[in-house]
Design a protein around this motif. Structure first.
Motif, PDB file in Angstrom:
ATOM      1  N   GLY A 131      23.817  66.246  26.052  1.00  0.00           N
ATOM      2  CA  GLY A 131      24.674  65.800  24.962  1.00  0.00           C
ATOM      3  C   GLY A 131      25.417  66.956  24.320  1.00  0.00           C
ATOM      4  N   ALA A 132      24.761  68.099  24.174  1.00  0.00           N
ATOM      5  CA  ALA A 132      25.399  69.277  23.595  1.00  0.00           C
ATOM      6  C   ALA A 132      26.502  69.793  24.518  1.00  0.00           C
ATOM      7  CB  ALA A 132      24.358  70.366  23.345  1.00  0.00           C
ATOM      8  N   ARG A 133      26.231  69.815  25.800  1.00  0.00           N
ATOM      9  CA  ARG A 133      27.238  70.273  26.766  1.00  0.00           C
ATOM     10  C   ARG A 133      28.450  69.347  26.760  1.00  0.00           C
ATOM     11  NH1 ARG A 133      28.688  69.347  32.100  1.00  0.00           N
ATOM     12  NH2 ARG A 133      29.474  71.160  33.186  1.00  0.00           N
ATOM     13  N   LEU A 134      28.213  68.055  26.765  1.00  0.00           N
ATOM     14  CA  LEU A 134      29.305  67.092  26.744  1.00  0.00           C
ATOM     15  C   LEU A 134      30.119  67.227  25.461  1.00  0.00           C
ATOM     16  CD1 LEU A 134      30.810  64.760  28.046  1.00  0.00           C
ATOM     17  CD2 LEU A 134      29.128  63.202  27.030  1.00  0.00           C
ATOM     18  N   ALA A 135      29.464  67.433  24.334  1.00  0.00           N
ATOM     19  CA  ALA A 135      30.164  67.613  23.067  1.00  0.00           C
ATOM     20  C   ALA A 135      31.095  68.817  23.129  1.00  0.00           C
ATOM     21  CB  ALA A 135      29.162  67.770  21.924  1.00  0.00           C
ATOM     22  N   ARG A 136      30.622  69.930  23.681  1.00  0.00           N
ATOM     23  CA  ARG A 136      31.470  71.123  23.811  1.00  0.00           C
ATOM     24  C   ARG A 136      32.674  70.854  24.702  1.00  0.00           C
ATOM     25  NH1 ARG A 136      26.567  73.442  24.975  1.00  0.00           N
ATOM     26  NH2 ARG A 136      27.240  73.894  27.088  1.00  0.00           N
ATOM     27  N   LEU A 137      32.421  70.243  25.854  1.00  0.00           N
ATOM     28  CA  LEU A 137      33.513  69.970  26.791  1.00  0.00           C
ATOM     29  C   LEU A 137      34.570  69.054  26.185  1.00  0.00           C
ATOM     30  CD1 LEU A 137      31.465  69.499  30.089  1.00  0.00           C
ATOM     31  CD2 LEU A 137      32.925  71.448  29.467  1.00  0.00           C
ATOM     32  N   ARG A 160      24.556  63.708   3.689  1.00  0.00           N
ATOM     33  CA  ARG A 160      25.543  62.631   3.527  1.00  0.00           C
ATOM     34  C   ARG A 160      24.948  61.428   2.829  1.00  0.00           C
ATOM     35  NH1 ARG A 160      28.672  61.772   9.101  1.00  0.00           N
ATOM     36  NH2 ARG A 160      28.502  59.675   8.303  1.00  0.00           N
ATOM     37  N   ASP A 161      23.737  61.064   3.211  1.00  0.00           N
ATOM     38  CA  ASP A 161      23.041  59.923   2.624  1.00  0.00           C
ATOM     39  C   ASP A 161      21.556  60.111   2.885  1.00  0.00           C
ATOM     40  OD1 ASP A 161      22.541  59.008   5.315  1.00  0.00           O
ATOM     41  OD2 ASP A 161      24.517  58.090   5.313  1.00  0.00           O
ATOM     42  N   ASN A 162      20.744  59.093   2.633  1.00  0.00           N
ATOM     43  CA  ASN A 162      19.300  59.285   2.794  1.00  0.00           C
ATOM     44  C   ASN A 162      18.865  59.302   4.254  1.00  0.00           C
ATOM     45  OD1 ASN A 162      19.699  56.584   3.254  1.00  0.00           O
ATOM     46  ND2 ASN A 162      17.982  55.895   2.008  1.00  0.00           N
ATOM     47  N   CYS A 163      19.795  59.138   5.196  1.00  0.00           N
ATOM     48  CA  CYS A 163      19.449  59.124   6.621  1.00  0.00           C
ATOM     49  C   CYS A 163      20.108  60.238   7.434  1.00  0.00           C
ATOM     50  CB  CYS A 163      19.841  57.785   7.242  1.00  0.00           C
ATOM     51  SG  CYS A 163      18.951  56.391   6.549  1.00  0.00           S
ATOM     52  N   THR A 164      21.113  60.925   6.892  1.00  0.00           N
ATOM     53  CA  THR A 164      21.851  61.907   7.694  1.00  0.00           C
ATOM     54  C   THR A 164      22.228  63.144   6.882  1.00  0.00           C
ATOM     55  OG1 THR A 164      23.996  60.896   7.186  1.00  0.00           O
ATOM     56  CG2 THR A 164      22.877  60.143   9.192  1.00  0.00           C
ATOM     57  N   LYS A 165      22.444  64.232   7.613  1.00  0.00           N
ATOM     58  CA  LYS A 165      23.036  65.443   7.049  1.00  0.00           C
ATOM     59  C   LYS A 165      24.118  65.912   8.007  1.00  0.00           C
ATOM     60  CE  LYS A 165      20.324  69.208   8.988  1.00  0.00           C
ATOM     61  NZ  LYS A 165      19.436  68.389   9.801  1.00  0.00           N
ATOM     62  N   THR A 166      25.072  66.647   7.487  1.00  0.00           N
ATOM     63  CA  THR A 166      26.160  67.191   8.287  1.00  0.00           C
ATOM     64  C   THR A 166      26.195  68.701   8.129  1.00  0.00           C
ATOM     65  OG1 THR A 166      27.476  65.181   8.053  1.00  0.00           O
ATOM     66  CG2 THR A 166      28.665  67.187   8.637  1.00  0.00           C
ATOM     67  N   VAL A 167      26.250  69.389   9.253  1.00  0.00           N
ATOM     68  CA  VAL A 167      26.452  70.836   9.281  1.00  0.00           C
ATOM     69  C   VAL A 167      27.892  71.037   9.728  1.00  0.00           C
ATOM     70  CG1 VAL A 167      25.660  73.021  10.240  1.00  0.00           C
ATOM     71  CG2 VAL A 167      24.038  71.169   9.906  1.00  0.00           C
ATOM     72  N   TRP A 168      28.635  71.879   9.012  1.00  0.00           N
ATOM     73  CA  TRP A 168      30.048  72.040   9.326  1.00  0.00           C
ATOM     74  C   TRP A 168      30.435  73.516   9.353  1.00  0.00           C
ATOM     75  CZ3 TRP A 168      32.812  74.742   5.799  1.00  0.00           C
ATOM     76  CH2 TRP A 168      32.333  74.783   4.496  1.00  0.00           C
ATOM     77  N   ALA A 169      31.525  73.783  10.051  1.00  0.00           N
ATOM     78  CA  ALA A 169      32.097  75.130  10.079  1.00  0.00           C
ATOM     79  C   ALA A 169      33.606  74.998  10.155  1.00  0.00           C
ATOM     80  CB  ALA A 169      31.589  75.910  11.291  1.00  0.00           C
ATOM     81  N   GLU A 170      34.284  75.987   9.606  1.00  0.00           N
ATOM     82  CA  GLU A 170      35.744  76.031   9.675  1.00  0.00           C
ATOM     83  C   GLU A 170      36.179  77.348  10.285  1.00  0.00           C
ATOM     84  OE1 GLU A 170      36.881  73.116   5.975  1.00  0.00           O
ATOM     85  OE2 GLU A 170      37.017  75.278   5.662  1.00  0.00           O
ATOM     86  N   GLN A 171      37.220  77.260  11.089  1.00  0.00           N
ATOM     87  CA  GLN A 171      37.758  78.424  11.781  1.00  0.00           C
ATOM     88  C   GLN A 171      39.275  78.389  11.658  1.00  0.00           C
ATOM     89  OE1 GLN A 171      36.252  81.051  13.399  1.00  0.00           O
ATOM     90  NE2 GLN A 171      38.339  81.823  13.482  1.00  0.00           N
ATOM     91  N   VAL A 174      35.087  77.293  18.560  1.00  0.00           N
ATOM     92  CA  VAL A 174      34.546  75.939  18.592  1.00  0.00           C
ATOM     93  C   VAL A 174      33.397  75.854  19.589  1.00  0.00           C
ATOM     94  CG1 VAL A 174      35.065  73.558  19.269  1.00  0.00           C
ATOM     95  CG2 VAL A 174      36.604  74.788  17.741  1.00  0.00           C
ATOM     96  N   VAL A 175      33.536  76.466  20.744  1.00  0.00           N
ATOM     97  CA  VAL A 175      32.476  76.437  21.752  1.00  0.00           C
ATOM     98  C   VAL A 175      31.187  77.049  21.211  1.00  0.00           C
ATOM     99  CG1 VAL A 175      31.762  77.391  23.980  1.00  0.00           C
ATOM    100  CG2 VAL A 175      34.011  76.353  23.751  1.00  0.00           C
ATOM    101  N   VAL A 176      31.280  78.211  20.583  1.00  0.00           N
ATOM    102  CA  VAL A 176      30.089  78.885  20.065  1.00  0.00           C
ATOM    103  C   VAL A 176      29.435  78.057  18.960  1.00  0.00           C
ATOM    104  CG1 VAL A 176      29.283  80.913  18.765  1.00  0.00           C
ATOM    105  CG2 VAL A 176      30.859  81.202  20.687  1.00  0.00           C
TER     106      VAL A 176
END
Length: 128
Positions: free
Chosen positions: A3-9, A113-124, A30-32
């Motif tokens: 899943g991680a590889r597919l997300a990068r591609l 984000r809510d009681n079920c999820t969190k989001t990790v983000w980065a900007e470039q 973005v790849v890193v």
């Protein structure tokens, strides 16, 4: 980790479709970043039966990468929290990923984000 590889591609192809070549600074960043965030979502943010979500947003001069997982109770330490963990030993097989994110991305953080999820983000920035 497929899943991680597919997300990068898919993310790199998305950028290429919008005129940002695979070899550009932005695409390499973005790849890193996505590799680390997705691997962490799989390793540390997984809840049985649920997956992670990837979002790549393009602004005129910035790329924003977001990975949302299902463990809002587990979150990374960021520079704003008082820094990253110390460097692992030379022989450690993990523990360097967020150091790479800090060295690559212009800025990064996380939010619940809510009681079920969190989001990790980065900007470039797309421009040096």
């Amino acid at each position: 980790m497929r899943g991680a590889r597919l997300a990068r591609l898919l993310a790199v192809q998305h950028l290429a479709d919008h005129g940002i070549p695979h070899t550009s600074r932005g695409s390499r960043a973005v790849v890193v970043v996505l590799a680390e965030f997705a691997a962490n979502a799989i390793s540390h943010g997984r809840t049985s039966g649920r997956d992670f979500e990837v979002r790549v947003d393009l602004a005129p001069d910035t790329i924003r990468i977001e990975v949302t997982d299902t463990r809002p109770d587990r979150f990374p330490r960021t520079p704003a929290d008082g820094g990253l963990p110390e460097l692992p030993s030379l022989y450690a097989t993990s523990g360097r990923g967020l150091l790479l994110v800090s060295a690559t991305a212009d800025r990064w953080d996380w939010s619940v984000r809510d009681n079920c999820t969190k989001t990790v983000w980065a900007e470039q920035s797309l421009h040096p």
